[in-house]
Write an enzyme that holds these catalytic residues in place. Sequence first.
Site, PDB file in Angstrom:
ATOM      1  N   LEU A  38       0.812  -1.223   0.000  1.00 27.83           N
ATOM      2  CA  LEU A  38       0.000   0.000   0.000  1.00 27.83           C
ATOM      3  C   LEU A  38       0.842   1.267   0.000  1.00 27.83           C
ATOM      4  CD1 LEU A  38      -2.902  -0.987   2.444  1.00 27.83           C
ATOM      5  CD2 LEU A  38      -2.887  -1.035  -0.061  1.00 27.83           C
ATOM      6  N   HIS A  39       2.029   1.205   0.603  1.00 25.97           N
ATOM      7  CA  HIS A  39       2.848   2.428   0.642  1.00 25.97           C
ATOM      8  C   HIS A  39       3.358   2.838  -0.743  1.00 25.97           C
ATOM      9  CE1 HIS A  39       7.148   0.535   1.250  1.00 25.97           C
ATOM     10  NE2 HIS A  39       6.487  -0.049   0.269  1.00 25.97           N
ATOM     11  N   ASP A  40       3.244   1.939  -1.718  1.00 26.10           N
ATOM     12  CA  ASP A  40       3.667   2.280  -3.078  1.00 26.10           C
ATOM     13  C   ASP A  40       2.627   3.099  -3.841  1.00 26.10           C
ATOM     14  OD1 ASP A  40       6.078   0.904  -2.865  1.00 26.10           O
ATOM     15  OD2 ASP A  40       5.273  -0.954  -3.688  1.00 26.10           O
TER      16      ASP A  40
END
Length: 346
Positions: free
Chosen positions: A245-247
């Site tokens: 998700l951090h991408d």
Amino acid sequence: MENIDINTRIIMSMSQGFANTYLLYTACRLEIFDFIESNIDTSVELSKKIDIENVILEKILRPLVAYDFLEEQNTKYKLTEKGMLLTDKSPRSLKGYVLYCGGICAKSWAMMAEAAKDRKTPYSLAIGTELFAENRKDEKQYNTFNNMMNFVSEGVLLADFLNDIEDIKGKRIVDIGGGTGAIMTQFLKHFRSASGTIMDLEFVKEKALQKLKENSLLERCEFVSGDFFKPFSISGDIFVLSRVLHDWNDEDSIKILSHIRSNMTNDSILYIIELIIPESITRENVEVYMNDLQIWAVCGGTERTLSEYCNLFQKAGLKFEMCRKIRSGETILEVRLDTKMEEGEI
């Protein structure tokens, strides 16, 4: 230099940090550590093998000796324990990580100011395309990225967490965007009677199956080709989403979570593994803040606070249950279906 105050020294040191990045990147790119490991160990032999001038090679070798990556005796060089970590043969090789930092990240950081003003991702401004699109068409870059991800994923220390959760005998674990299986391997080696599915893009399949074979897990784990941005159908009891998700921005992250949600039942659990930005800024968390900049620079992503993740979960029809920080620094978020949304109350 003795009269320079501490703040000046800090600023000078930070400003010159790029030099160490490119020293290691250059040595790895030229395969200096690998050649020395294979007994090509004098500067004359090395310069011929690498095809660079000996005088330039010695400029590179001197700081590597000073930093204790190499030892030099009687015109011959040998690797230290630290230097071995930058060879292909090391089981915990950092070579891919260094090539990623110097070859991909540093170029992105150099374009931050321009990218911020142009409202673009630094990597795309530096290279002309997005990171993941480039990975699909450039096998060499994908291999560099994959080696970095394997190293990072293998460094996610799940042992204490796995010891504390309920045994999942006979259950199926699904790792969404699971790459070559570093996280899945930890789950399946801990839970010997569980089975697994890794879902990722087709071009990842060959390396994933190779890694599963190396870990004797082919009989208990399958690879399914799929794109988490598109609806998919997959059966599982435990879903895992590690450092994905951090991408992505909020809109894309909600889409990913929604597609996973459509495959969950009321008994399903989704474990999300991410770095969490503390609500207040402290010196001890500077690595998290720098990683937040890194993720934006390379792929336009973002690290988030716990409240920001909870907001994403709510919009995707999921409910945050609890979280636990693990020894390697990441936090594991336990998420389940929001049954109120199922009942139409939201």
